[in-house]
Motif scaffolding. Structure first.
Motif, PDB file in Angstrom:
ATOM      1  N   ASP A 153       0.834  -1.195   0.000  1.00 13.91           N
ATOM      2  CA  ASP A 153       0.000   0.000   0.000  1.00 13.91           C
ATOM      3  C   ASP A 153       0.880   1.262   0.000  1.00 13.91           C
ATOM      4  OD1 ASP A 153      -2.129  -1.782   0.106  1.00 13.91           O
ATOM      5  OD2 ASP A 153      -2.352  -1.623   2.273  1.00 13.91           O
ATOM      6  N   PHE A 154       0.756   2.088   1.039  1.00  8.56           N
ATOM      7  CA  PHE A 154       1.538   3.318   1.157  1.00  8.56           C
ATOM      8  C   PHE A 154       2.742   3.153   2.083  1.00  8.56           C
ATOM      9  CE2 PHE A 154      -2.313   5.093  -0.544  1.00  8.56           C
ATOM     10  CZ  PHE A 154      -1.977   6.302  -1.132  1.00  8.56           C
ATOM     11  N   GLY A 155       2.963   1.957   2.598  1.00  4.64           N
ATOM     12  CA  GLY A 155       3.985   1.792   3.626  1.00  4.64           C
ATOM     13  C   GLY A 155       5.035   0.761   3.310  1.00  4.64           C
ATOM     14  N   GLY A 156       5.986   0.655   4.231  1.00  9.11           N
ATOM     15  CA  GLY A 156       7.052  -0.323   4.067  1.00  9.11           C
ATOM     16  C   GLY A 156       7.831  -0.518   5.337  1.00  9.11           C
ATOM     17  N   GLN A 157       8.769  -1.444   5.281  1.00 15.26           N
ATOM     18  CA  GLN A 157       9.578  -1.796   6.438  1.00 15.26           C
ATOM     19  C   GLN A 157      10.954  -2.255   5.972  1.00 15.26           C
ATOM     20  OE1 GLN A 157       7.478  -6.105   7.119  1.00 15.26           O
ATOM     21  NE2 GLN A 157       6.329  -4.243   7.520  1.00 15.26           N
ATOM     22  N   ILE A 158      11.956  -1.895   6.748  1.00 11.45           N
ATOM     23  CA  ILE A 158      13.334  -2.259   6.427  1.00 11.45           C
ATOM     24  C   ILE A 158      14.010  -2.770   7.681  1.00 11.45           C
ATOM     25  CG2 ILE A 158      15.551  -1.509   5.474  1.00 11.45           C
ATOM     26  CD1 ILE A 158      12.597   0.772   5.002  1.00 11.45           C
ATOM     27  N   MET A 159      14.746  -3.871   7.548  1.00  7.84           N
ATOM     28  CA  MET A 159      15.507  -4.461   8.650  1.00  7.84           C
ATOM     29  C   MET A 159      16.911  -4.777   8.161  1.00  7.84           C
ATOM     30  SD  MET A 159      12.452  -7.132   9.474  1.00  7.84           S
ATOM     31  CE  MET A 159      12.032  -7.055   7.721  1.00  7.84           C
ATOM     32  N   THR A 160      17.907  -4.527   8.981  1.00  6.64           N
ATOM     33  CA  THR A 160      19.280  -4.910   8.669  1.00  6.64           C
ATOM     34  C   THR A 160      19.779  -5.846   9.751  1.00  6.64           C
ATOM     35  OG1 THR A 160      19.745  -2.837   7.508  1.00  6.64           O
ATOM     36  CG2 THR A 160      21.634  -4.094   8.286  1.00  6.64           C
ATOM     37  N   PHE A 161      20.350  -6.954   9.336  1.00  2.00           N
ATOM     38  CA  PHE A 161      20.839  -7.949  10.283  1.00  2.00           C
ATOM     39  C   PHE A 161      22.341  -8.167  10.114  1.00  2.00           C
ATOM     40  CE2 PHE A 161      16.444  -9.307   9.195  1.00  2.00           C
ATOM     41  CZ  PHE A 161      15.861  -9.118  10.442  1.00  2.00           C
ATOM     42  N   LEU A 162      23.073  -7.975  11.177  1.00  2.00           N
ATOM     43  CA  LEU A 162      24.458  -8.427  11.216  1.00  2.00           C
ATOM     44  C   LEU A 162      24.449  -9.900  11.607  1.00  2.00           C
ATOM     45  CD1 LEU A 162      26.178  -5.359  12.935  1.00  2.00           C
ATOM     46  CD2 LEU A 162      25.919  -5.846  10.487  1.00  2.00           C
ATOM     47  N   PRO A 163      25.537 -10.624  11.397  1.00  2.00           N
ATOM     48  CA  PRO A 163      25.530 -12.076  11.612  1.00  2.00           C
ATOM     49  C   PRO A 163      25.007 -12.527  12.978  1.00  2.00           C
ATOM     50  CG  PRO A 163      27.492 -11.473  10.430  1.00  2.00           C
ATOM     51  CD  PRO A 163      26.803 -10.179  10.768  1.00  2.00           C
ATOM     52  N   ASN A 164      25.240 -11.762  14.035  1.00  2.00           N
ATOM     53  CA  ASN A 164      24.805 -12.181  15.371  1.00  2.00           C
ATOM     54  C   ASN A 164      23.500 -11.544  15.821  1.00  2.00           C
ATOM     55  OD1 ASN A 164      27.071 -13.870  15.799  1.00  2.00           O
ATOM     56  ND2 ASN A 164      28.310 -12.091  16.374  1.00  2.00           N
ATOM     57  N   ASP A 165      22.841 -10.807  14.937  1.00  2.00           N
ATOM     58  CA  ASP A 165      21.570 -10.171  15.284  1.00  2.00           C
ATOM     59  C   ASP A 165      20.434 -11.191  15.260  1.00  2.00           C
ATOM     60  OD1 ASP A 165      22.619  -7.658  15.624  1.00  2.00           O
ATOM     61  OD2 ASP A 165      22.175  -6.989  13.580  1.00  2.00           O
ATOM     62  N   PRO A 166      19.286 -10.836  15.888  1.00  2.00           N
ATOM     63  CA  PRO A 166      18.079 -11.674  15.750  1.00  2.00           C
ATOM     64  C   PRO A 166      17.696 -11.786  14.284  1.00  2.00           C
ATOM     65  CG  PRO A 166      17.793 -10.019  17.470  1.00  2.00           C
ATOM     66  CD  PRO A 166      19.060  -9.663  16.743  1.00  2.00           C
ATOM     67  N   ARG A 167      17.018 -12.852  13.949  1.00  2.00           N
ATOM     68  CA  ARG A 167      16.644 -13.098  12.562  1.00  2.00           C
ATOM     69  C   ARG A 167      15.240 -12.570  12.248  1.00  2.00           C
ATOM     70  NH1 ARG A 167      20.641 -13.053   9.593  1.00  2.00           N
ATOM     71  NH2 ARG A 167      21.385 -11.891  11.353  1.00  2.00           N
ATOM     72  N   PHE A 168      14.830 -12.791  11.018  1.00  2.00           N
ATOM     73  CA  PHE A 168      13.534 -12.341  10.515  1.00  2.00           C
ATOM     74  C   PHE A 168      12.391 -12.816  11.410  1.00  2.00           C
ATOM     75  CE2 PHE A 168       9.826 -12.941   7.753  1.00  2.00           C
ATOM     76  CZ  PHE A 168       9.725 -11.707   7.135  1.00  2.00           C
ATOM     77  N   GLU A 169      12.443 -14.080  11.857  1.00  2.00           N
ATOM     78  CA  GLU A 169      11.366 -14.646  12.657  1.00  2.00           C
ATOM     79  C   GLU A 169      11.209 -13.936  13.995  1.00  2.00           C
ATOM     80  OE1 GLU A 169      13.741 -16.317  11.247  1.00  2.00           O
ATOM     81  OE2 GLU A 169      12.883 -17.880   9.961  1.00  2.00           O
ATOM     82  N   ALA A 170      12.283 -13.305  14.481  1.00  2.00           N
ATOM     83  CA  ALA A 170      12.201 -12.610  15.760  1.00  2.00           C
ATOM     84  C   ALA A 170      11.240 -11.426  15.683  1.00  2.00           C
ATOM     85  CB  ALA A 170      13.588 -12.129  16.188  1.00  2.00           C
ATOM     86  N   PHE A 171      11.077 -10.865  14.490  1.00  2.00           N
ATOM     87  CA  PHE A 171      10.160  -9.759  14.308  1.00  2.00           C
ATOM     88  C   PHE A 171       8.759 -10.236  13.945  1.00  2.00           C
ATOM     89  CE2 PHE A 171      14.240  -7.646  13.554  1.00  2.00           C
ATOM     90  CZ  PHE A 171      14.085  -6.486  14.300  1.00  2.00           C
ATOM     91  N   PHE A 172       8.674 -11.255  13.092  1.00  2.00           N
ATOM     92  CA  PHE A 172       7.393 -11.630  12.527  1.00  2.00           C
ATOM     93  C   PHE A 172       6.902 -13.018  12.943  1.00  2.00           C
ATOM     94  CE2 PHE A 172       9.163  -8.495   9.613  1.00  2.00           C
ATOM     95  CZ  PHE A 172       8.122  -7.589   9.576  1.00  2.00           C
ATOM     96  N   GLY A 173       7.774 -13.846  13.512  1.00  2.00           N
ATOM     97  CA  GLY A 173       7.374 -15.188  13.882  1.00  2.00           C
ATOM     98  C   GLY A 173       7.327 -16.112  12.682  1.00  2.00           C
ATOM     99  N   GLN A 174       7.291 -17.386  12.936  1.00  2.00           N
ATOM    100  CA  GLN A 174       7.212 -18.371  11.867  1.00  2.00           C
ATOM    101  C   GLN A 174       5.866 -18.267  11.166  1.00  2.00           C
ATOM    102  OE1 GLN A 174       9.289 -20.454  10.579  1.00  2.00           O
ATOM    103  NE2 GLN A 174      11.012 -20.457  12.016  1.00  2.00           N
TER     104      GLN A 174
END
Length: 234
Positions: A153-174
């Protein structure tokens, strides 16, 4: 080449956080972009303009007229052509100093394990939640940073992960896909895609030059309908 270097990147070298040393780092860097649609094509062109030395571009899809509302580097008469071929041509015309490696197929986990190690940074510009999870997982296994973006729609989201950061699932879940549905299943305006891609490109350049703050362990949400920008830490 030295004269072309100074002239081509003069405005970027003039930035104190980059300078000539940072520009040299950019020109030596290798970045892989997965997805060559609204986000990926824009990220690719911005990084090519910035002088990234090697750009890997991966996409299995063909250009469709319905893409052109938000994918501005394709033309009507190119309908049906492979996106990676067309964007590679655009990159070469913009900056012939950039080495282009095309991957005209789906990047599976197995292929990602073989490819990611060749690059300094991974950008996921797909509209597929499974691809984003794969990118996060394999980049962590490969010890590579990755930047993941999505629009709707009109929005978006951006995430940057370094090797030891939480992964995608940490934000959105499986299994979660809020905000990251394929464009064929929802709408998106072109300016939202441009903004998201611009932030992704900036994240890559900041990482390469070790300047500013990247979205490590954070998510940036924006909504152009309400002009709101929010950053959350995990």
């Amino acid at each position: 080449m030295d004269g072309d270097f100074k002239l081509r990147y003069a405005r970027q070298i003039a930035i104190s956080e980059i300078g000539k040393e940072g520009q040299n780092k950019i020109c030596r860097s290798k970045v892989l972009i997965i997805g060559c649609g609204a986000l990926g094509s824009m990220v690719a062109m911005q990084l090519a303009g910035a002088g990234v030395g090697t750009l890997g571009i991966a996409d299995f899809d063909n250009i469709d007229v319905s893409n052109l509302q938000r994918q501005f580097f394709f033309q009507t008469e190119e309908n049906g052509k492979f996106k990676v071929d067309v964007i590679a041509s655009r990159i070469h015309k913009l900056n012939p100093n950039v080495k282009i490696i095309s991957y005209p197929f789906v990047i599976t986990s197995k292929k990602a394990e073989m490819i990611f190690g060749d690059y300094d940074c991974i950008v996921d510009a797909t509209d597929n939640p499974d691809s984003k999870r794969m990118t996060g997982d394999i980049s962590a296994q490969s010890g590579k940073p990755c930047c993941i973006g999505g629009v709707r729609d009109f929005g978006g989201q951006i995430m940057t992960f370094l090797p030891n950061d939480p992964r995608f699932e940490a934000f959105f879940g499986q299994g979660a896909s809020d905000g990251l549905l394929p464009c064929s299943m929802g709408g998106v305006i072109g300016p939202a895609a441009v903004l998201c891609a611009s932030v992704q490109a900036a994240e890559v350049l900041k990482y390469i030059t070790n300047s500013g703050k990247i979205l490590s362990g954070k998510i940036l949400l924006f909504n152009l309908l309400t002009n709101t920008f929010q950053t959350f830490s995990l």
